[in-house]
Scaffold this motif. Structure first.
Motif, PDB file in Angstrom:
ATOM      1  N   CYS A   5       0.847  -1.193   0.000  1.00  0.00           N
ATOM      2  CA  CYS A   5       0.000   0.000   0.000  1.00  0.00           C
ATOM      3  C   CYS A   5       0.881   1.241   0.000  1.00  0.00           C
ATOM      4  CB  CYS A   5      -0.910  -0.016   1.230  1.00  0.00           C
ATOM      5  SG  CYS A   5      -1.834   1.523   1.506  1.00  0.00           S
ATOM      6  N   ILE A  24       0.193   4.095   0.989  1.00  0.00           N
ATOM      7  CA  ILE A  24      -0.062   4.969   2.140  1.00  0.00           C
ATOM      8  C   ILE A  24       0.551   4.405   3.415  1.00  0.00           C
ATOM      9  CG2 ILE A  24      -1.848   5.954   3.638  1.00  0.00           C
ATOM     10  CD1 ILE A  24      -3.646   6.215   1.229  1.00  0.00           C
ATOM     11  N   THR A  82      -3.656   0.744  -3.200  1.00  0.00           N
ATOM     12  CA  THR A  82      -3.904   1.117  -1.803  1.00  0.00           C
ATOM     13  C   THR A  82      -4.717   0.021  -1.136  1.00  0.00           C
ATOM     14  OG1 THR A  82      -4.095   3.410  -2.590  1.00  0.00           O
ATOM     15  CG2 THR A  82      -4.725   2.990  -0.303  1.00  0.00           C
ATOM     16  N   CYS A 104      -7.046   2.053   4.043  1.00  0.00           N
ATOM     17  CA  CYS A 104      -6.421   3.354   3.774  1.00  0.00           C
ATOM     18  C   CYS A 104      -7.202   4.135   2.722  1.00  0.00           C
ATOM     19  CB  CYS A 104      -4.967   3.163   3.320  1.00  0.00           C
ATOM     20  SG  CYS A 104      -3.828   2.762   4.660  1.00  0.00           S
TER      21      CYS A 104
END
Length: 295
Positions: free
Chosen positions: A64, A66, A83, A87
């Motif tokens: 991911c 993030i 992602t 998130c």
């Protein structure tokens, strides 16, 4: 001598080889000729491959963008990047100025319920007492959620300072309840922490600031003394509160003689009831103190 790599014609190290279209290669030549390169770490990929946006990835490198967690459990696109679902949902909620449910990770479109500092959809919870579904108006008490009706039946102490529920130890003073750390001097805001306090017009003060603001307090009632104050034993007393510590007889009004024991006034009658041994010790202490003062 025939069991060699078809590219470099060298024996296979430790007997390890890789086969492609029926031909055997050593690891170095196989990677060079056929193995894809991971878009994450830049190393050759041997084994499982993740493919996304015409790129190849090691499973551990496909993360991911993030939070950095591996995306083995699936992913969604957010702003063109891979992602994880939590998130992505959190980012969309923040972009729309909405809350994200801490249980299901979906955006909360209606009123949210707060529990242990986190937002939730109300329909995830039932009242701890009556088990009816809760609304956003549910109340938290002792790590449980209650509907408004059940919450109102509880004996709840509310701190007079912060207006929050008191779940642990409480201080009772000035006809109110307080968190211990919130029961402070109204002037210097220092917690009393079990020390004596003095009241004036519904506010509590430490001894130092009470004296600075209002003068000496009455030792009996802790309020400001009237004009007819009595000074004894280094303390101030309201005239009506200068009483025998033993029987509460009003010493000033009766003009009764009194004696001091542990900085408290006693009438002669109560003094006479004390054990003889105790009176001898008091007299011995008084004589020693008088002798010391003469020096």
């Amino acid at each position: 001598h025939c069991f060699v790599c078809v590219q470099c014609l060298q024996p296979f190290p430790d007997g390890l080889f890789f086969e492609h279209e029926g031909r055997k290669y050593c690891q170095d030549d196989y990677e060079l000729l056929f193995a894809p390169i991971c878009s994450g770490c830049g190393q050759y990929i041997i084994g499982r491959i993740f493919t996304h946006k015409n790129a190849k990835w090691h499973p551990k490198c496909f993360t991911c963008y993030i939070c950095g967690a591996e995306l083995n459990g699936g992913f969604v696109k957010y702003q063109g990047n891979q992602t994880c679902k939590p998130c992505a949902a959190r980012a969309r909620a923040q972009a729309d100025s909405k809350y994200l449910c801490a249980r299901c990770n979906f955006i909360i479109d209606t009123e949210h319920l707060t529990f242990k500092g986190e937002p939730y959809h109300p329909h995830h919870f039932d009242c701890f007492d009556c088990h009816r579904p809760l609304t956003h108006r549910a109340k938290e008490l002792h790590n449980h959620l209650f509907c408004v009706s059940c919450y109102d039946t509880k004996e709840i102490s509310v701190c007079a300072a912060c207006k929050m529920t008191i779940e642990g130890r409480a201080v009772s003073a000035i006809e109110k309840k307080w968190h211990p750390e919130h029961f402070v001097c109204a002037h210097c805001e220092r917690p009393f922490a079990g020390e004596r306090f003095y009241e004036n017009k519904g506010l509590a003060y430490c001894e130092t600031h009470y004296k600075k603001l209002f003068g000496d307090p009455c030792f009996y009632c802790c309020h400001s003394t009237s004009n007819n104050e009595i000074l004894q034993f280094g303390k101030s007393w309201c005239e009506s509160h200068f009483l025998c510590h033993g029987c509460d007889v009003h010493l000033k009004a009766s003009n009764a003689k009194f004696l001091e024991i542990d900085l408290q006034p006693y009438c002669k009658k109560c003094y006479g009831k004390l054990p003889d041994e105790y009176k001898k010790r008091l007299k011995k202490y008084a004589d020693a103190l008088e002798k010391k003062n003469k020096k």
